[in-house]
Design an enzyme around this catalytic site. Structure first.
Site, PDB file in Angstrom:
ATOM      1  N   TYR A 282      98.625 -38.824  -9.664  1.00  0.00           N
ATOM      2  CA  TYR A 282      98.665 -39.713  -8.352  1.00  0.00           C
ATOM      3  C   TYR A 282      99.117 -41.032  -8.340  1.00  0.00           C
ATOM      4  CZ  TYR A 282      96.317 -40.231  -3.680  1.00  0.00           C
ATOM      5  OH  TYR A 282      96.307 -40.640  -2.601  1.00  0.00           O
ATOM      6  N   ARG A 335     108.761 -42.825   3.871  1.00  0.00           N
ATOM      7  CA  ARG A 335     108.153 -43.972   3.477  1.00  0.00           C
ATOM      8  C   ARG A 335     107.198 -43.687   2.157  1.00  0.00           C
ATOM      9  NH1 ARG A 335     103.629 -44.686   2.248  1.00  0.00           N
ATOM     10  NH2 ARG A 335     102.166 -44.724   4.022  1.00  0.00           N
ATOM     11  N   LYS A 353      99.393 -34.974  -4.264  1.00  0.00           N
ATOM     12  CA  LYS A 353      98.366 -34.843  -3.403  1.00  0.00           C
ATOM     13  C   LYS A 353      97.598 -33.540  -3.386  1.00  0.00           C
ATOM     14  CE  LYS A 353      98.674 -38.791  -0.779  1.00  0.00           C
ATOM     15  NZ  LYS A 353      97.696 -39.800  -0.556  1.00  0.00           N
ATOM     16  N   GLU A 430     102.408 -36.643   5.165  1.00  0.00           N
ATOM     17  CA  GLU A 430     102.502 -37.622   4.060  1.00  0.00           C
ATOM     18  C   GLU A 430     103.432 -38.429   4.260  1.00  0.00           C
ATOM     19  OE1 GLU A 430      99.255 -37.433   2.681  1.00  0.00           O
ATOM     20  OE2 GLU A 430      99.909 -39.637   2.246  1.00  0.00           O
ATOM     21  N   ASP A 431     103.169 -39.852   4.033  1.00  0.00           N
ATOM     22  CA  ASP A 431     104.639 -40.683   3.863  1.00  0.00           C
ATOM     23  C   ASP A 431     105.547 -40.382   4.686  1.00  0.00           C
ATOM     24  OD1 ASP A 431     102.661 -41.550   2.215  1.00  0.00           O
ATOM     25  OD2 ASP A 431     103.842 -41.559   0.296  1.00  0.00           O
ATOM     26  N   ASP A 453      97.711 -38.039   7.032  1.00  0.00           N
ATOM     27  CA  ASP A 453      96.783 -38.828   6.040  1.00  0.00           C
ATOM     28  C   ASP A 453      96.851 -40.250   5.949  1.00  0.00           C
ATOM     29  OD1 ASP A 453      95.019 -38.928   3.834  1.00  0.00           O
ATOM     30  OD2 ASP A 453      96.779 -39.087   2.301  1.00  0.00           O
ATOM     31  N   ASP A 454      98.237 -40.753   6.278  1.00  0.00           N
ATOM     32  CA  ASP A 454      98.398 -42.183   6.054  1.00  0.00           C
ATOM     33  C   ASP A 454      97.923 -43.032   7.378  1.00  0.00           C
ATOM     34  OD1 ASP A 454     100.013 -42.440   3.784  1.00  0.00           O
ATOM     35  OD2 ASP A 454     101.434 -41.131   4.866  1.00  0.00           O
ATOM     36  N   ASN A 603     100.108 -49.493  -2.103  1.00  0.00           N
ATOM     37  CA  ASN A 603     100.404 -48.821  -3.246  1.00  0.00           C
ATOM     38  C   ASN A 603     101.720 -48.959  -3.384  1.00  0.00           C
ATOM     39  OD1 ASN A 603      97.644 -47.667  -3.546  1.00  0.00           O
ATOM     40  ND2 ASN A 603      98.146 -46.229  -2.169  1.00  0.00           N
TER      41      ASN A 603
HETATM   42  N1  LIG Z   1      95.149 -47.141   0.058  1.00  0.00           N
HETATM   43  C1  LIG Z   1      95.756 -46.119   0.873  1.00  0.00           C
HETATM   44  O1  LIG Z   1      94.921 -45.234   0.800  1.00  0.00           O
HETATM   45  C2  LIG Z   1      96.660 -46.258   1.529  1.00  0.00           C
HETATM   46  C3  LIG Z   1      97.138 -45.380   2.658  1.00  0.00           C
HETATM   47  C4  LIG Z   1      98.115 -45.388   3.239  1.00  0.00           C
HETATM   48  C5  LIG Z   1      99.118 -46.422   2.967  1.00  0.00           C
HETATM   49  N2  LIG Z   1      98.909 -47.294   1.990  1.00  0.00           N
HETATM   50  C6  LIG Z   1      99.835 -48.349   1.637  1.00  0.00           C
HETATM   51  O2  LIG Z   1     100.094 -48.993   2.794  1.00  0.00           O
HETATM   52  C7  LIG Z   1     101.373 -49.615   2.785  1.00  0.00           C
HETATM   53  C8  LIG Z   1     101.891 -49.422   4.123  1.00  0.00           C
HETATM   54  O3  LIG Z   1     102.131 -48.224   4.568  1.00  0.00           O
HETATM   55  P1  LIG Z   1     102.571 -47.872   6.104  1.00  0.00           P
HETATM   56  O4  LIG Z   1     102.702 -46.508   6.011  1.00  0.00           O
HETATM   57  O5  LIG Z   1     101.725 -48.499   7.083  1.00  0.00           O
HETATM   58  O6  LIG Z   1     103.855 -48.758   6.084  1.00  0.00           O
HETATM   59  P2  LIG Z   1     104.788 -49.141   7.208  1.00  0.00           P
HETATM   60  O7  LIG Z   1     106.174 -49.300   6.656  1.00  0.00           O
HETATM   61  O8  LIG Z   1     104.762 -48.196   8.548  1.00  0.00           O
HETATM   62  O9  LIG Z   1     104.284 -50.658   7.646  1.00  0.00           O
HETATM   63  C9  LIG Z   1     104.410 -51.797   6.953  1.00  0.00           C
HETATM   64  C10 LIG Z   1     103.918 -52.929   7.481  1.00  0.00           C
HETATM   65  O10 LIG Z   1     103.747 -54.014   6.962  1.00  0.00           O
HETATM   66  C11 LIG Z   1     104.409 -54.947   7.539  1.00  0.00           C
HETATM   67  N3  LIG Z   1     104.769 -56.186   6.807  1.00  0.00           N
HETATM   68  C12 LIG Z   1     105.882 -56.172   5.878  1.00  0.00           C
HETATM   69  N4  LIG Z   1     105.728 -57.499   5.546  1.00  0.00           N
HETATM   70  C13 LIG Z   1     104.762 -58.186   5.424  1.00  0.00           C
HETATM   71  C14 LIG Z   1     104.320 -59.359   5.281  1.00  0.00           C
HETATM   72  N5  LIG Z   1     104.950 -60.221   4.570  1.00  0.00           N
HETATM   73  N6  LIG Z   1     103.193 -59.776   6.022  1.00  0.00           N
HETATM   74  C15 LIG Z   1     102.516 -58.908   6.701  1.00  0.00           C
HETATM   75  N7  LIG Z   1     103.046 -57.916   7.264  1.00  0.00           N
HETATM   76  C16 LIG Z   1     104.121 -57.281   6.604  1.00  0.00           C
HETATM   77  C17 LIG Z   1     105.645 -54.344   8.338  1.00  0.00           C
HETATM   78  O11 LIG Z   1     106.337 -55.218   9.472  1.00  0.00           O
HETATM   79  C18 LIG Z   1     105.036 -53.326   8.916  1.00  0.00           C
HETATM   80  O12 LIG Z   1     104.217 -53.496  10.024  1.00  0.00           O
HETATM   81  C19 LIG Z   1     102.179 -48.842   1.588  1.00  0.00           C
HETATM   82  O13 LIG Z   1     102.233 -49.618   0.410  1.00  0.00           O
HETATM   83  C20 LIG Z   1     101.426 -47.693   1.349  1.00  0.00           C
HETATM   84  O14 LIG Z   1     101.385 -47.300   0.200  1.00  0.00           O
HETATM   85  C21 LIG Z   1      97.795 -47.303   1.344  1.00  0.00           C
HETATM   86  O1  LIG Z   2      99.240 -41.945  -1.804  1.00  0.00           O
HETATM   87  C1  LIG Z   2      98.615 -42.879  -2.089  1.00  0.00           C
HETATM   88  O2  LIG Z   2      97.959 -43.260  -2.963  1.00  0.00           O
HETATM   89  C2  LIG Z   2      97.829 -43.219  -0.660  1.00  0.00           C
HETATM   90  C3  LIG Z   2      98.678 -43.368   0.570  1.00  0.00           C
HETATM   91  O3  LIG Z   2      98.647 -41.922   1.114  1.00  0.00           O
HETATM   92  C4  LIG Z   2      99.957 -44.022   0.310  1.00  0.00           C
HETATM   93  O4  LIG Z   2     100.794 -43.471   0.978  1.00  0.00           O
HETATM   94  O5  LIG Z   2      99.826 -45.071  -0.293  1.00  0.00           O
END
Ligand SMILES: NC(=O)c1ccc[n+]([C@@H]2O[C@H](COP(=O)([O-])OP(=O)(O)OC[C@H]3O[C@@H](n4cnc5c(N)ncnc54)[C@H](O)[C@@H]3O)[C@@H](O)[C@H]2O)c1
Ligand SMILES: O=C(O)C[C@H](O)C(=O)O
Length: 761
Positions: A282, A335, A353, A430-431, A453-454, A603
């Site tokens: 993962y 994504r 996953k 997902e993603d 999930d996201d 991530n």
């Molecule tokens: N920890 C978790 O469980 C978890 C879950 C889902 C997503 N994520 C992570 O979150 C991140 C974003 O995912 P997402 O689906 O929302 O992506 P996304 O592409 O939909 O959104 C990214 C956002 O970040 C903004 N951004 C870009 N640069 C920036 C900056 N310098 N300052 C502030 N904002 C900025 C973009 O404009 C956009 O609004 C990914 O890295 C993903 O891995 C983590």
């Molecule tokens: O995949 C993960 O580790 C969490 C989340 O779904 C992500 O997209 O980052």
């Protein structure tokens, strides 16, 4: 040659040189007979089924409860019998849904000392409306806070019990039932579901036409287990000093080879060592695997539906060899983590996953389906990949992504096809890039049992962490609506979190409340002055009223916002590594809270907004830290520890999917998700919270998932969304107490042990 290709080459260069040197430690290449150690097996490993026992007779006899079985609570499903519809899995109790004795969470949930129940969730008419009667809302808030406290107490009681008396890998109290196999000889050895490698007992070798096809020595499951762990440890030793990415991929390969060969052993080592192996199968390693997927590809796993399959999916879905599918994770690769559009290479995410679904939620691995919807890619590097085609070929459609109705037609057809064949399957999106994440969620959430999930899993995990932060900051939970939260990232994850947090605040404040969020995207602070704002984001845009902080203008930088707002929490879901830099973290030191909380949730690791070292260095030891990918705790000196919590949706999605499945939910509602988040939040004790621990250890993920799953089942029942599962109807589910529901969920979790194989061909 572009940079991406250069990276591929160096990784595969390693494959051909360094990995070759390691091959002696690989289980595939080390001859099975070469293993001579007679060391005692690790105590946590259950002994496998005694092979001298005759398999229990099928039919009525098998449905007799085990003598040590205290008897099911009302409405537990009967032990399956031959002739039931899903014969294959039902005839392999441990491979399908196990007998009580093989339950991963035996007895403790029936402990009479645990008399205090959480109590029923509130009935739906009082929950939803924001404009409900204030008196009733105040009562709800008080009872909610009381519920939190009692749930936290109860969680710690249960956890103590689980750790003391009821290891999920404790000794088996029964012989596993037989597994009917329609194959013989080599076909069995080549099927990872049935294969036991050298552990086939002699009687089975005779029965299945395996005699002479294996080296003569019969090894036990424990010996195989230990041999694998030894190989893994020697790989770790041999790769010491190599670059992290090389080591991570080498570890992924050794696990993947086991997965390809022997699923029972693979899932057992995964379950027993989840803390070590989750970062390999993962996040973060899965990100590296996706980036290099085409080069790593050896054999297919899951299904691929492409833009070229339009009109064919309804028949293609029948190409999947398993009769039954319970859980599907689908991506379009647009994504992948914070790595952007990886096209077809994103298939690594659904695979990872679903491995977690098996390990954490006990979903039967025969009933999972990873899916890639390949509608093309807009990733220039992948489209131009033919530049270095002799070294590396992208395996996806070489075309720009479909857009608009053409895109939606593909997803629609896929959803129809899946549900035509498996109407009760739960589908996890997902993603997907933001626009499709929200659009597909709205389109399907009331028609199918699905969730994103996201958007939703992440929101629940973040909410659990945000509530934990309130407790850690020494404030009462009902103070949550007064938290000032700065969020960097207004994508699917960020907006999902904001939506759920706002919903919770409104519930606590009976529908009133200020905008407590300051949201930034790549262009800085989002205000109502922003042109062409997405409506989902516009809800959180700052305005110009008297409540606003003066001089915070449209597009203000992160550091400016943090300095002026002095937030209690800074949360990152931006996908941009390092944006919580020293300046920003020093500004957080001036937070209005003595314990500022930093959630760097992007991530993989390289995309985390900051590291725990940065946080404790620049803010001090009172800071609270959580990240999406795992980091090590930080030693603060004087024997103190700065905790690096992992705020990842893996704490929730397995329980959401499992609860939806076992309740037979028509769809997945906000209340079911809320119940999941609250359950996770209540898992942490006050002592842990005081230390800065917001999330439980990944090692307890199976326990957590059973509880989250039960919370989801109960919420589905309360909302009248549950249609039941197998022979358990909604009335049965409704009559279960909380502990009985946890028990019901736990007993339906698959657990890997070898069962006697019986050939009926
Ligand atoms: N920890 C978790 O469980 C978890 C879950 C889902 C997503 N994520 C992570 O979150 C991140 C974003 O995912 P997402 O689906 O929302 O992506 P996304 O592409 O939909 O959104 C990214 C956002 O970040 C903004 N951004 C870009 N640069 C920036 C900056 N310098 N300052 C502030 N904002 C900025 C973009 O404009 C956009 O609004 C990914 O890295 C993903 O891995 C983590
Ligand atoms: O995949 C993960 O580790 C969490 C989340 O779904 C992500 O997209 O980052």
């Amino acid at each position: 040659m572009h940079a991406g290709c250069a990276k591929q080459i160096s990784l595969y260069g390693f494959e051909s040189s360094f990995i070759l040197a390691l091959r002696n430690s690989s289980p595939r290449l080390a001859p099975d007979t070469a293993y001579t150690s007679r060391a005692a097996p690790p105590s946590r490993v259950r002994s496998s089924a005694p092979t001298t026992h005759l398999p229990p007779r099928p039919g009525p006899e098998r449905s007799r409860p085990h003598p040590q079985d205290p008897g099911p609570p009302p409405a537990h499903p009967p032990i399956p019998r031959r002739g039931d519809r899903d014969l294959h899995s039902l005839s392999c109790p441990h491979r399908g849904y196990p007998h009580r004795a093989a339950s991963p969470l035996p007895r403790p949930f029936k402990n009479p000392n645990l008399s205090h129940e959480l109590g029923p969730r509130r009935p739906p008419p009082h929950r939803t409306a924001l404009g409900t009667d204030p008196g009733r809302a105040a009562c709800r808030l008080i009872s909610r806070v009381a519920m939190w406290r009692s749930a936290a107490r109860r969680s710690s009681q249960i956890r103590r019990l689980l750790s003391s008396s009821a290891s999920p890998t404790g000794p088996l109290a029964t012989v596993p039932g037989p597994c009917i196999v329609q194959k013989r000889g080599n076909d069995i050895l080549n099927d990872p579901w049935y294969n036991k490698d050298t552990a086939f007992p002699l009687t089975e070798r005779d029965r299945l036409g395996l005699r002479g096809l294996l080296p003569p020595r019969v090894m036990s499951f424990e010996q195989q287990y230990e041999r694998f762990i030894n190989s893994y440890r020697s790989l770790e030793k041999n790769t010491r000093g190599e670059p992290d990415s090389i080591v991570a991929l080498a570890k992924w390969r050794i696990l993947n080879r086991l997965h390809d060969r022997n699923e029972t052993l693979y899932f057992r080592v995964l379950i027993d060592n989840i803390k070590d192996f989750a970062p390999i199968i993962y996040t973060p390693t899965v990100g590296l695997v996706c980036e290099n997927y085409s080069g790593l590809f050896r054999r297919p796993r899951g299904m691929y539906f492409t833009a070229k399959d339009k009109g064919e999916m309804m028949s293609m879905i029948y190409n999947w060899p398993q009769e039954k599918v319970d859980m599907i994770v689908v991506t379009d690769g647009s994504r992948i983590l914070g790595l952007g559009d990886l096209g077809v290479q994103g298939i690594g995410i659904p695979i990872g996953k679903l491995d977690l679904y098996v390990a954490a939620a006990g979903i039967n691995p025969q009933k999972i389906l990873p899916v890639m919807l390949d509608v093309g890619t807009n990733n220039e590097k992948l489209l131009e990949d033919n530049l270095c085609a002799s070294i590396y070929l992208d395996l996806g459609l070489r075309q720009p992504r479909l857009e608009g109705e053409e895109y939606m037609a593909i997803v629609d057809e896929f959803m129809e096809a899946v549900h035509a064949r498996w109407p009760k399957a739960v589908v996890q999106f997902e993603d997907f890039q933001m626009k499709w994440a929200f659009e597909t969620l709205e389109r399907y959430r009331n028609r199918f049992c699905m969730f994103n999930d996201d958007v939703q899993g992440t929101a629940g995990v973040a909410l659990a962490g945000l509530l934990g932060a309130v407790r850690a900051q020494g404030r009462p939970l009902h103070d949550f609506p007064n938290q000032k939260i700065v969020v960097a990232g207004a994508g699917s994850a960020g907006i999902g979190v904001l939506g759920m947090a706002k919903q919770e605040m409104l519930r606590m404040k009976s529908g009133e409340g200020h905008n407590q969020f300051w949201v930034l995207d790549k262009d800085g602070l989002i205000t109502k002055d922003r042109k062409d704002l997405d409506p989902a984001v516009a809800r959180f845009a700052r305005g110009h009223g008297p409540d606003e902080i003066p001089d915070l203008h449209e597009g203000a930088s992160l550091v400016e916002v943090v300095r002026k707002v002095k937030p209690h929490v800074l949360l990152g879901l931006s996908g941009v590594g390092g944006i919580f830099n020293e300046e920003v973290l020093r500004a957080m030191k001036e937070s209005d809270s003595p314990r500022p909380a930093i959630f760097a949730m992007s991530n993989p690791t390289t995309k985390a907004e900051c590291t725990p070292d940065d946080v404790f260095k620049h803010i001090g030891e009172n800071a609270i830290f959580a990240s999406g990918s795992p980091f090590s705790n930080v030693s603060l000196g004087n024997g103190k520890t700065g905790y690096a919590n992992q705020a990842n949706n893996m704490y929730l999605f397995p329980g959401i999917g499992l609860g939806a499945l076992l309740s037979g939910a028509r769809h997945i509602s906000d209340d079911m998700l809320q119940a999941a988040a609250e359950c996770l939040a209540s898992y942490i004790t006050d002592d842990e919270i005081q230390k800065g621990i917001l999330f439980p250890s990944v090692s307890s993920i199976r326990h957590i998932t059973a509880r989250v799953g039960a919370a989801v089942v109960r919420a589905a029942v309360a909302e009248d969304l549950a249609e039941g599962y197998r022979t358990v109807d909604p009335k049965d589910l409704g009559s279960m107490s909380e502990s009985q529901t946890v028990d019901y969920v736990a007993r339906n979790m698959w657990y890997p042990v070898y069962s006697p194989l019986v050939n009926n061909k």
